[in-house]
Design a protein around this motif. Sequence first.
Motif, short mmCIF file in Angstrom:
data_model
loop_
_atom_site.label_atom_id
_atom_site.label_comp_id
_atom_site.label_asym_id
_atom_site.label_seq_id
_atom_site.Cartn_x
_atom_site.Cartn_y
_atom_site.Cartn_z
N UNK A 1 163.25 94.45 37.51
CA UNK A 1 162.48 94.77 38.71
C UNK A 1 163.32 94.56 39.97
N UNK A 2 162.95 95.25 41.04
CA UNK A 2 163.70 95.06 42.29
C UNK A 2 163.24 93.79 43.01
N UNK A 3 161.98 93.40 42.75
CA UNK A 3 161.42 92.25 43.45
C UNK A 3 161.12 91.14 42.44
N UNK A 4 161.49 89.92 42.79
CA UNK A 4 161.21 88.79 41.92
C UNK A 4 160.33 87.81 42.68
N UNK A 5 159.17 87.49 42.11
CA UNK A 5 158.23 86.59 42.76
C UNK A 5 158.04 85.37 41.86
N UNK A 6 158.31 84.18 42.42
CA UNK A 6 158.26 82.95 41.61
C UNK A 6 157.34 81.93 42.27
N UNK A 7 156.42 81.38 41.49
CA UNK A 7 155.47 80.42 42.03
C UNK A 7 155.91 79.01 41.64
N UNK A 8 156.33 78.22 42.62
CA UNK A 8 156.79 76.84 42.40
C UNK A 8 157.77 76.76 41.22
N UNK A 9 158.90 77.46 41.31
CA UNK A 9 159.77 77.56 40.13
C UNK A 9 160.41 76.25 39.67
N UNK A 10 160.42 75.22 40.49
CA UNK A 10 161.07 73.99 40.01
C UNK A 10 160.08 72.86 39.77
N UNK A 11 158.78 73.16 39.85
CA UNK A 11 157.80 72.09 39.68
C UNK A 11 157.86 71.56 38.25
N UNK A 12 157.83 70.24 38.11
CA UNK A 12 157.83 69.62 36.79
C UNK A 12 159.18 69.52 36.11
N UNK A 13 160.25 70.00 36.77
CA UNK A 13 161.58 69.91 36.16
C UNK A 13 162.26 68.61 36.58
#
Length: 312
Positions: A151-163
Motif C-alpha cells: 500500500x502507499x499509505x501505512x497507518x499504525x495505531x500505537x505501534x510500540x505499546x507493550x513492547x
Amino acid sequence: MIEVRNLAKYYGSVRAVDNVSFTIEEGEVVGFLGPNGAGKTTTLRVLTCYQPATSGSAKVAGHDVFTESMAVRREVGYLPESVPLYPEMRVREYLHFRGKLRGLDRPRRNAAIARVSERCWLPDVINRPISQLSKGFRQRVGLADALLHNPRVLIMDEPTIGLDPAQIRETRSLIRELAQEHTVLLSSHILPEVEVTCRRIIIIHRGKIVASGTPAELRQRITAGSQLIAELKGPEAEVTAGIRKLDGVKDVHSEPADGWTRVTVSARHDLREAIYKLSAEKGWPLRELRRDVATLEDFFVKIVAGAHQSEG
Ligand SMILES: Nc1ncnc2c1ncn2[C@@H]1O[C@H](COP(=O)(O)OP(=O)(O)O)[C@@H](O)[C@H]1O
Ligand SMILES: [Mg+2]
C-alpha cells in the motif's frame, strides 16, 4: 494523500471525534498524539474503513472512505493496536492466508511474502508458529501483513505499546525505514515516541485537534511553559525580592522548607544561570536548581485552556 474534513464520530452520546480536519501530503510521516481516550483509534478506524463516521468526510489517496472503501483498502496498510493473529499458524502460513483474503494468487503471494518478510526482518522466524514469537516479532508479523499488498499509505495505531525497550528501538528503526517508501500516520500517547519517528505531530485531545507542528516547535512550546524550582538558604523575603528582579521573571512563589527558601519561578526564558549567579553574589547557598518541564498532560491542559480563552 490523506484528507480529513470536519470528521465527527459519536458512540451514542459519547463524542469520540469532534469536527476534526487535517491533511497529510504524500511521503509525510505524521504522528497522531493524544492521551488515552482522545479519539486516535476512532479516527484511524474511520480512515481505514473499519467503521463509519457520524459526519464529515475523509479521503485516502483520492478515494472517499465512505463510498469507495474497496479502493481505500487497496491503498492502505493498517496495523491495529492489538494485532489479531492466529497463534497456531506458522508465520509463512499466516501471511499466505492473509494474502489469499486479499485476492493474491500463489505466485504473487510468494513474491509479496518474500518482500515483506525481508522488509520487516522476518526471515529467521518465517517457519515458526506465531505462538512461539515474542511480542516484538508478532508486531512485525502484523506489519508484514499490513504491507502485503504494497500500500502507499501505512497507518499504525500505537505501534510500540507493550513492547520492551529493545523491541521499541527495533520497531522505531523499522518505522523509519518504512517511512522512506510509504506515507505514514501513526498514533501514540507518548510524546518521545512520535518525536523520534515523525516529522510532524498532530495533537488530539477529547476528540479535537488542539495543536500541530514539528517536534521541535511543540517541544519549544512545552518547555516555554516550564517552571523553575530552586532552594536557597537566605531570608525568604530577600530571596523572593532578588529573584523577582531578574530579567524575564513572570511570577515567583516561595515557601519555607526546613530553614531553606523554596521558590517556584515562571519566566520567559531559562533563568538557571541568573539564579546561580544571584546565589553566589548574595552568599545564599543553593541546594536545588531545576527546570520542571511540563508533562504532556500539562501541555494538553494548557493548550486546551488557551483554545477556550481565544474562543471566548
Ligand atoms: N466502541 C465504542 N463504544 C463506545 N465508546 C467508545 C468506543 N470506542 C471508543 N469509545 C470512546 O470514544 C472515545 C475515544 O476513544 P478512542 O478513539 O479509542 O481513543 P484513543 O485511541 O485516543 O485512546 C473514548 O471516550 C472512548 O471511551
Ligand atoms: Mg487507541
